[in-house]
Write an enzyme that holds these catalytic residues in place. Sequence first.
Site, PDB file in Angstrom:
ATOM      1  N   SER A 208       0.830  -1.124  -0.269  1.00  0.00           N
ATOM      2  CA  SER A 208       0.052   0.108   0.154  1.00  0.00           C
ATOM      3  C   SER A 208       0.954   1.157   0.066  1.00  0.00           C
ATOM      4  O   SER A 208       2.068   1.119  -0.250  1.00  0.00           O
ATOM      5  CB  SER A 208      -0.753  -0.155   1.229  1.00  0.00           C
ATOM      6  OG  SER A 208      -1.877   0.914   1.161  1.00  0.00           O
ATOM      7  N   ASN A 209       0.602   2.376   0.447  1.00  0.00           N
ATOM      8  CA  ASN A 209       1.049   3.770   0.486  1.00  0.00           C
ATOM      9  C   ASN A 209       0.552   4.555   1.650  1.00  0.00           C
ATOM     10  O   ASN A 209      -0.469   4.131   2.229  1.00  0.00           O
ATOM     11  CB  ASN A 209       1.017   4.591  -0.950  1.00  0.00           C
ATOM     12  CG  ASN A 209      -0.421   4.761  -1.437  1.00  0.00           C
ATOM     13  OD1 ASN A 209      -1.046   5.328  -0.654  1.00  0.00           O
ATOM     14  ND2 ASN A 209      -0.615   4.129  -2.374  1.00  0.00           N
TER      15      ASN A 209
END
Length: 402
Positions: A208-209
């Site tokens: 993810s980020n």
Amino acid sequence: MLFQKKIVLGITGSIAAYKSVLLARLLARAGAEVKVVITASARDFVTPLSLSTLTKNQVFSSFTTGEDGEWVNHVELGMWADLILIAPASANTIGSCANGLCHNLLQAVYLSARCPVFFAPAMDLDMWKHIAVQANIGKLRSYGNYIIDPGTGELASGLVGEGRMAEPETILEIIEDFFSMGRQMNGRRVLVTAGPTREAIDPVRFISNYSSGKMGFSIAEELANRGATVSLISGPVDIRPTHPGISWIKVNSAEEMLKAAEQEFQKSDAAILCAAVADFQPTKYEEQKIKKEGEQPHTIELKKTPDILAKLGQIKSESQILAGFALETNSGRDNAMKKLKNKNLDFIVLNQLSETNQIFGSDQNQIEILDSKGEWKTFAQNSKAMLAKDIADQLNSCFTNA
Ligand code: CTP
């Protein structure tokens, strides 16, 4: 006109409170139903009697009322209002509201409210300039509140400078403009994507980020405030939408976001894709948790996720408006220009990640907007809530020029 608009007018302790008697009259004359909540220190400047006479409504000042000590339901007052206007807003009230404190009924109403809130500050010029007051004003703005800037002139202290509460006529005009803005996007349906996506590796891990979703959520709130019906598709975030005009569709992965976006886009007049979609996903999802056995480095093979914005650009009709973001660390304008063209967009919002513009998780951002004619607009660093207004203005100009 403010016909049938329900306004809570909060009056706090400042000499400018006398102007709020006139303000209450102007609001009532313009057709609004006005309920006044007055703080104890404001009662030193104005009387509840004049305010109740002008508004034809009971004036509230404490958590109980009447001889039997009947409870004043601050939640109900907050829910009743279409708009809360705190005028004058003293440094004390500004500080409390900015920091979630609750010393009196007005602050409880503010904390319970789900409607737009306007503050018209009034204080002496050194107080207004003080770094702590300005920080609190910044906080209030960043929560999406509106600040009606004080004017310049002679102050009660005898000093001359900025700090005078805006004139009642000016405040009325701002409130009337706000409500007419509320009809600007009536009947429009807009899709917004926000937040990160999560690409599962195994049952306990994902790629993810750092996206918080704040920019996309601010845009969704702003569009809903202008009357649009908004479908907000977001990945996992710690925030939630508050406006009743927003339907929230929660997804995890880029594939799920694509499916929901394609469906919603068919019914939409426009889409603003703000999500920080993970660019890669594992080629294979491991059904069981990957064990860290052995000393060999573990390799996870990745493939690209679908580009949702590009897909919508391919299916977009003549009448639909499509906008996206470009998050860049270098050659920002060139890259944004390419994305605008390749993804068939009407405009693109450029975010340049730099040491001074740490976008992820922050309440602040700095943006530039490029339209399909190749024209750039640059905006000063501001809260995401305020920048959402600039982005909504850009979308509105696309609607009106279409
Ligand atoms: N976007 C998308 N689907 C993806 C990747 C990006 O819809 N799989 C959208 C984002 O929501 C944003 C725009 O495309 O509106 C640009 O995203 P950005 O991350 O800046 O660029 P990418 O197109 O992913 O290209 P790159 O990572 O090479 O810069």
